[in-house]
Design a protein around this motif. Structure first.
Motif, PDB file in Angstrom:
ATOM      1  N   GLY A 102       0.782  -1.233   0.000  1.00 17.11           N
ATOM      2  CA  GLY A 102       0.000   0.000   0.000  1.00 17.11           C
ATOM      3  C   GLY A 102       0.810   1.278   0.000  1.00 17.11           C
ATOM      4  O   GLY A 102       0.239   2.377  -0.032  1.00 17.11           O
ATOM      5  N   PHE A 105      -0.027   4.088  -2.583  1.00 13.59           N
ATOM      6  CA  PHE A 105      -1.381   4.633  -2.479  1.00 13.59           C
ATOM      7  C   PHE A 105      -1.493   5.683  -1.374  1.00 13.59           C
ATOM      8  O   PHE A 105      -2.404   6.510  -1.401  1.00 13.59           O
ATOM      9  CB  PHE A 105      -2.377   3.500  -2.232  1.00 13.59           C
ATOM     10  N   HIS A 158      -7.560  -0.269  -1.120  1.00 15.24           N
ATOM     11  CA  HIS A 158      -6.601  -1.233  -1.667  1.00 15.24           C
ATOM     12  C   HIS A 158      -6.388  -2.398  -0.705  1.00 15.24           C
ATOM     13  O   HIS A 158      -6.297  -3.556  -1.120  1.00 15.24           O
ATOM     14  CB  HIS A 158      -5.267  -0.541  -1.957  1.00 15.24           C
ATOM     15  N   GLU A 162      -7.059  -6.375  -1.585  1.00 19.63           N
ATOM     16  CA  GLU A 162      -5.830  -7.117  -1.873  1.00 19.63           C
ATOM     17  C   GLU A 162      -6.087  -8.621  -1.888  1.00 19.63           C
ATOM     18  O   GLU A 162      -6.791  -9.150  -1.028  1.00 19.63           O
ATOM     19  CB  GLU A 162      -4.761  -6.775  -0.833  1.00 19.63           C
TER      20      GLU A 162
END
Length: 231
Positions: A102, A105, A158, A162
């Motif tokens: 991550g 992001f 996200h 995942e």
């Protein structure tokens, strides 16, 4: 009525996404600040490393993380031997993997938000005798709230969605590593489409709400991240 396993999987998914987001926010604030304002020669290489999870196939990253978490050698062996900590096929392992996956992001919105601020903001604060830390928290951070919210929303979304990295690092252990995205795949494999529908609908609605929040806040220059990501 929703069964206990269904609720436990959703709770684990939410726990993973929430912890990932909090950890990444704490890590990314100083990293984004450094990347935004440093002129170090290795900056480009570090930016490339941060963005790697966006272009590298999740299974590839998951494979290398699984090797690193191997309790028989390397980093995983070190943790097992000296701290009695095991990362492979544990919640702690998928949390660390989710944090690594991550990074872009959270960091990219913060970095671009900071770079978009006028230099005069910092110069004025320094002229008034404020330290770099005080300037960051009292001047810069309040002016990049849309970027912060964008990073939080994208990171959370996200982490919820995942699949490849979590499956490679954590497997499919109920109550430990079985999050909603993996549960959907599992239910489809057993032809239990009704349960897969419930998981999918909840993830769809969460993702939709998060995107609405992002687009509602970022109607101006901060829409760069969404647009660039799909270009």
């Amino acid at each position: 009525m929703m069964d206990a396993d269904f609720m436990a999987t959703l709770a684990l998914t939410g726990k993973l996404a929430l912890l990932t987001t909090v950890i990444l926010l704490l890590i990314s604030l100083p990293v984004a600040y450094w990347l935004a304002y440093t002129r170090c020669r290795i900056k480009v290489a570090l930016e490339a490393l941060v963005c790697m999870p966006m272009v590298l196939p999740p299974t590839v990253m998951g494979y290398y993380l699984l090797l690193a978490f191997n309790p028989q050698k390397g980093f995983g062996g070190f943790l097992e031997r000296f701290f009695d900590v095991r990362l492979a096929f544990t919640f702690e392992g998928i949390l660390l993997a989710s944090v690594i996956a991550g990074l872009p992001f959270m960091i990219q919105p913060l970095q671009n938000g900071l770079q978009g601020l006028p230099v005069s903001y910092r110069e004025a604060a320094y002229t008034l005798g404020k330290s770099k830390t005080r300037t960051f928290f009292s001047v810069l951070l309040p002016n990049i709230k849309p970027s912060v919210i964008t990073g939080i929303a994208l990171t959370f979304a996200h982490a919820i969605g995942e699949f490849g990295i979590v499956l490679m690092v954590g497997g499919n252990i109920p109550g430990e590593t079985r999050i909603a995205s993996i549960a959907i795949y599992d239910e489809v494999q057993t032809l239990n489409y009704k349960q897969a529908d419930k998981y999918s609908l909840i993830l769809f609605l969460l993702s939709f709400v998060l995107l609405v929040i992002i687009y509602s806040i970022n109607r101006g220059p901060n829409r760069y991240f969404i647009n660039n990501r799909h270009s």
